[in-house]
Write a protein that holds these residues in place. Structure first.
Motif, mmCIF file in Angstrom:
data_model
loop_
_atom_site.group_PDB
_atom_site.id
_atom_site.type_symbol
_atom_site.label_atom_id
_atom_site.label_comp_id
_atom_site.label_asym_id
_atom_site.label_seq_id
_atom_site.Cartn_x
_atom_site.Cartn_y
_atom_site.Cartn_z
ATOM 1 N N ARG A 1 -3.090 -4.451 12.425
ATOM 2 C CA ARG A 1 -2.903 -4.644 10.981
ATOM 3 C C ARG A 1 -1.881 -3.645 10.440
ATOM 4 N N ILE A 2 -1.149 -4.108 9.458
ATOM 5 C CA ILE A 2 -0.177 -3.265 8.780
ATOM 6 C C ILE A 2 -0.469 -3.332 7.291
ATOM 7 N N PHE A 3 -0.248 -2.223 6.587
ATOM 8 C CA PHE A 3 -0.722 -2.082 5.213
ATOM 9 C C PHE A 3 0.425 -1.827 4.231
ATOM 10 N N LEU A 4 0.273 -2.391 3.038
ATOM 11 C CA LEU A 4 1.178 -2.136 1.915
ATOM 12 C C LEU A 4 0.375 -1.347 0.891
ATOM 13 N N VAL A 5 0.724 -0.056 0.747
ATOM 14 C CA VAL A 5 -0.078 0.879 -0.050
ATOM 15 C C VAL A 5 0.746 1.405 -1.222
ATOM 16 N N PRO A 6 0.212 1.408 -2.448
ATOM 17 C CA PRO A 6 0.956 1.981 -3.574
ATOM 18 C C PRO A 6 1.370 3.422 -3.286
ATOM 19 N N PHE A 7 2.597 3.767 -3.618
ATOM 20 C CA PHE A 7 3.098 5.121 -3.363
ATOM 21 C C PHE A 7 2.356 6.147 -4.204
ATOM 22 N N THR A 8 2.012 5.759 -5.422
ATOM 23 C CA THR A 8 1.225 6.629 -6.301
ATOM 24 C C THR A 8 0.013 5.846 -6.800
ATOM 25 N N GLY A 9 -0.965 6.566 -7.279
ATOM 26 C CA GLY A 9 -2.158 5.908 -7.792
ATOM 27 C C GLY A 9 -3.185 5.679 -6.699
ATOM 28 N N ALA B 1 -5.537 4.183 -3.840
ATOM 29 C CA ALA B 1 -5.431 3.208 -2.756
ATOM 30 C C ALA B 1 -6.806 2.595 -2.555
ATOM 31 N N THR B 2 -7.025 1.454 -3.167
ATOM 32 C CA THR B 2 -8.328 0.800 -3.132
ATOM 33 C C THR B 2 -8.189 -0.605 -2.575
ATOM 34 N N ALA B 3 -9.319 -1.278 -2.412
ATOM 35 C CA ALA B 3 -9.306 -2.655 -1.917
ATOM 36 C C ALA B 3 -8.516 -3.565 -2.848
ATOM 37 N N GLU B 4 -8.467 -3.192 -4.125
ATOM 38 C CA GLU B 4 -7.751 -4.010 -5.109
ATOM 39 C C GLU B 4 -6.247 -3.757 -5.091
ATOM 40 N N THR B 5 -5.824 -2.561 -4.675
ATOM 41 C CA THR B 5 -4.405 -2.209 -4.756
ATOM 42 C C THR B 5 -3.684 -2.248 -3.411
ATOM 43 N N VAL B 6 -4.447 -2.203 -2.306
ATOM 44 C CA VAL B 6 -3.847 -2.187 -0.972
ATOM 45 C C VAL B 6 -3.884 -3.588 -0.366
ATOM 46 N N ASP B 7 -2.770 -4.015 0.186
ATOM 47 C CA ASP B 7 -2.695 -5.299 0.878
ATOM 48 C C ASP B 7 -2.507 -5.032 2.368
ATOM 49 N N SER B 8 -2.999 -5.929 3.203
ATOM 50 C CA SER B 8 -2.817 -5.770 4.645
ATOM 51 C C SER B 8 -2.708 -7.133 5.299
ATOM 52 N N ILE B 9 -2.090 -7.153 6.464
ATOM 53 C CA ILE B 9 -1.896 -8.406 7.189
ATOM 54 C C ILE B 9 -1.799 -8.111 8.681
ATOM 55 N N GLU B 10 -2.123 -9.091 9.486
ATOM 56 C CA GLU B 10 -2.058 -8.940 10.939
ATOM 57 C C GLU B 10 -0.639 -9.230 11.424
ATOM 58 N N ILE B 11 -0.152 -8.403 12.332
ATOM 59 C CA ILE B 11 1.182 -8.599 12.913
ATOM 60 C C ILE B 11 1.110 -9.745 13.921
ATOM 61 N N LYS B 12 1.962 -10.741 13.735
ATOM 62 C CA LYS B 12 1.983 -11.896 14.622
ATOM 63 C C LYS B 12 3.399 -12.124 15.138
ATOM 64 N N GLU B 13 3.543 -12.141 16.441
ATOM 65 C CA GLU B 13 4.847 -12.314 17.092
ATOM 66 C C GLU B 13 5.845 -11.267 16.588
ATOM 67 N N GLY B 14 5.315 -10.071 16.345
ATOM 68 C CA GLY B 14 6.151 -8.957 15.901
ATOM 69 C C GLY B 14 6.602 -9.045 14.455
ATOM 70 N N LYS B 15 5.982 -9.939 13.663
ATOM 71 C CA LYS B 15 6.415 -10.157 12.281
ATOM 72 C C LYS B 15 5.257 -9.973 11.309
ATOM 73 N N PHE B 16 5.612 -9.696 10.061
ATOM 74 C CA PHE B 16 4.630 -9.675 8.976
ATOM 75 C C PHE B 16 5.359 -9.934 7.665
ATOM 76 N N GLU B 17 4.609 -10.347 6.644
ATOM 77 C CA GLU B 17 5.186 -10.593 5.320
ATOM 78 C C GLU B 17 4.217 -10.136 4.241
ATOM 79 N N PHE B 18 4.792 -9.615 3.158
ATOM 80 C CA PHE B 18 4.035 -9.276 1.960
ATOM 81 C C PHE B 18 4.738 -9.882 0.752
ATOM 82 N N THR B 19 3.953 -10.241 -0.255
ATOM 83 C CA THR B 19 4.506 -10.699 -1.537
ATOM 84 C C THR B 19 3.798 -9.923 -2.639
#
Length: 215
Positions: free
Chosen positions: A41-49, A51-69
């Motif tokens: 898993r790879i995580f998108l974490v707010p730089f400030t503020g 880091a909670t379940a509501e503010t942090v996004d995560s996704i599983e790396i598949k075929e060496g790729k990941f995407e966040f929106t």
């Protein structure tokens, strides 16, 4: 004729609206270098503020790729699961409308949008500065061990020159990006002045370069 014109204009407006919506979205397209990270898993974490379940996004790396929106246009950190971060450089990105291309490895990088292109340029500038500044300090320490005070002083002076140049370049980038997330970040990192509380309780504006009161 008027009805046809009305529906034509309505269709055109819908297309324009959809186009505007599309360009207002931030897409982060990532590549992780190394087969050992597949399925992690790879995580998108707010730089400030917080880091909670509501503010942090995560996704599983598949075929060496990941995407966040991301929904919020702010600064984030991209981090691997903490069990697998050794040898991987954390990456700062700025969520802004557009397609951001990210590579996560020992020298992580990002680009594709104006702020992230500038952030990458500043990251490279910072890494170069740290290498050269550390080299000058090592040289000064070596010359001190050799009792060569002349070369020690020159190395320290050169280190100071590097520091001032880096700080000024960073401040210029902040000015060029005035009003943006990156501009505010760099302005906070390299202020020209700061406040110092005096023994009598008053606050004095100090020059950040000289540590003297601003007259």
């Amino acid at each position: 004729m008027n009805r046809i014109l009305f529906f034509s204009l309505a269709a055109l407006a819908a297309v324009v609206f959809m186009g505007c919506r599309k360009t207002s979205v931030c897409h982060i397209h990532g590549t992780v270098v190394g087969e050992q990270y597949e399925g992690k898993r790879i995580f998108l974490v707010p730089f400030t503020g917080p880091a909670t379940a509501e503010t942090v996004d995560s996704i599983e790396i598949k075929e060496g790729k990941f995407e966040f929106t991301p929904d919020s246009m702010q600064m984030y950190k991209i981090l691997l699961d903490y069990h697998y971060r050794l040898g991987i450089q954390p990456l700062i990105v700025i969520a802004e409308p557009g397609e951001i291309q990210v590579t996560i490895d020992s020298i992580s990088s990002a680009g594709g949008t104006p702020q992230n292109d500038s952030l990458q340029a500043w990251k490279e500038l910072t890494e170069k500065y740290h290498r050269e500044y550390a080299a000058m300090n090592r040289l000064a320490a070596a010359k001190k061990q050799q009792n060569d005070t002349v070369q020690e002083t020159r190395a320290k002076e050169q280190a100071h020159v590097l520091h001032v140049a880096y700080k000024n370049r960073s401040r210029q980038m902040a000015a060029n990006m005035e009003g943006t997330v990156l501009g505010n970040f760099l302005k906070g990192m390299f202020p020209k002045t700061y406040k110092r509380k005096m023994p009598d309780g008053t606050e004095v504006t100090m020059d950040a370069d000289t540590n003297e009161p601003v007259k």
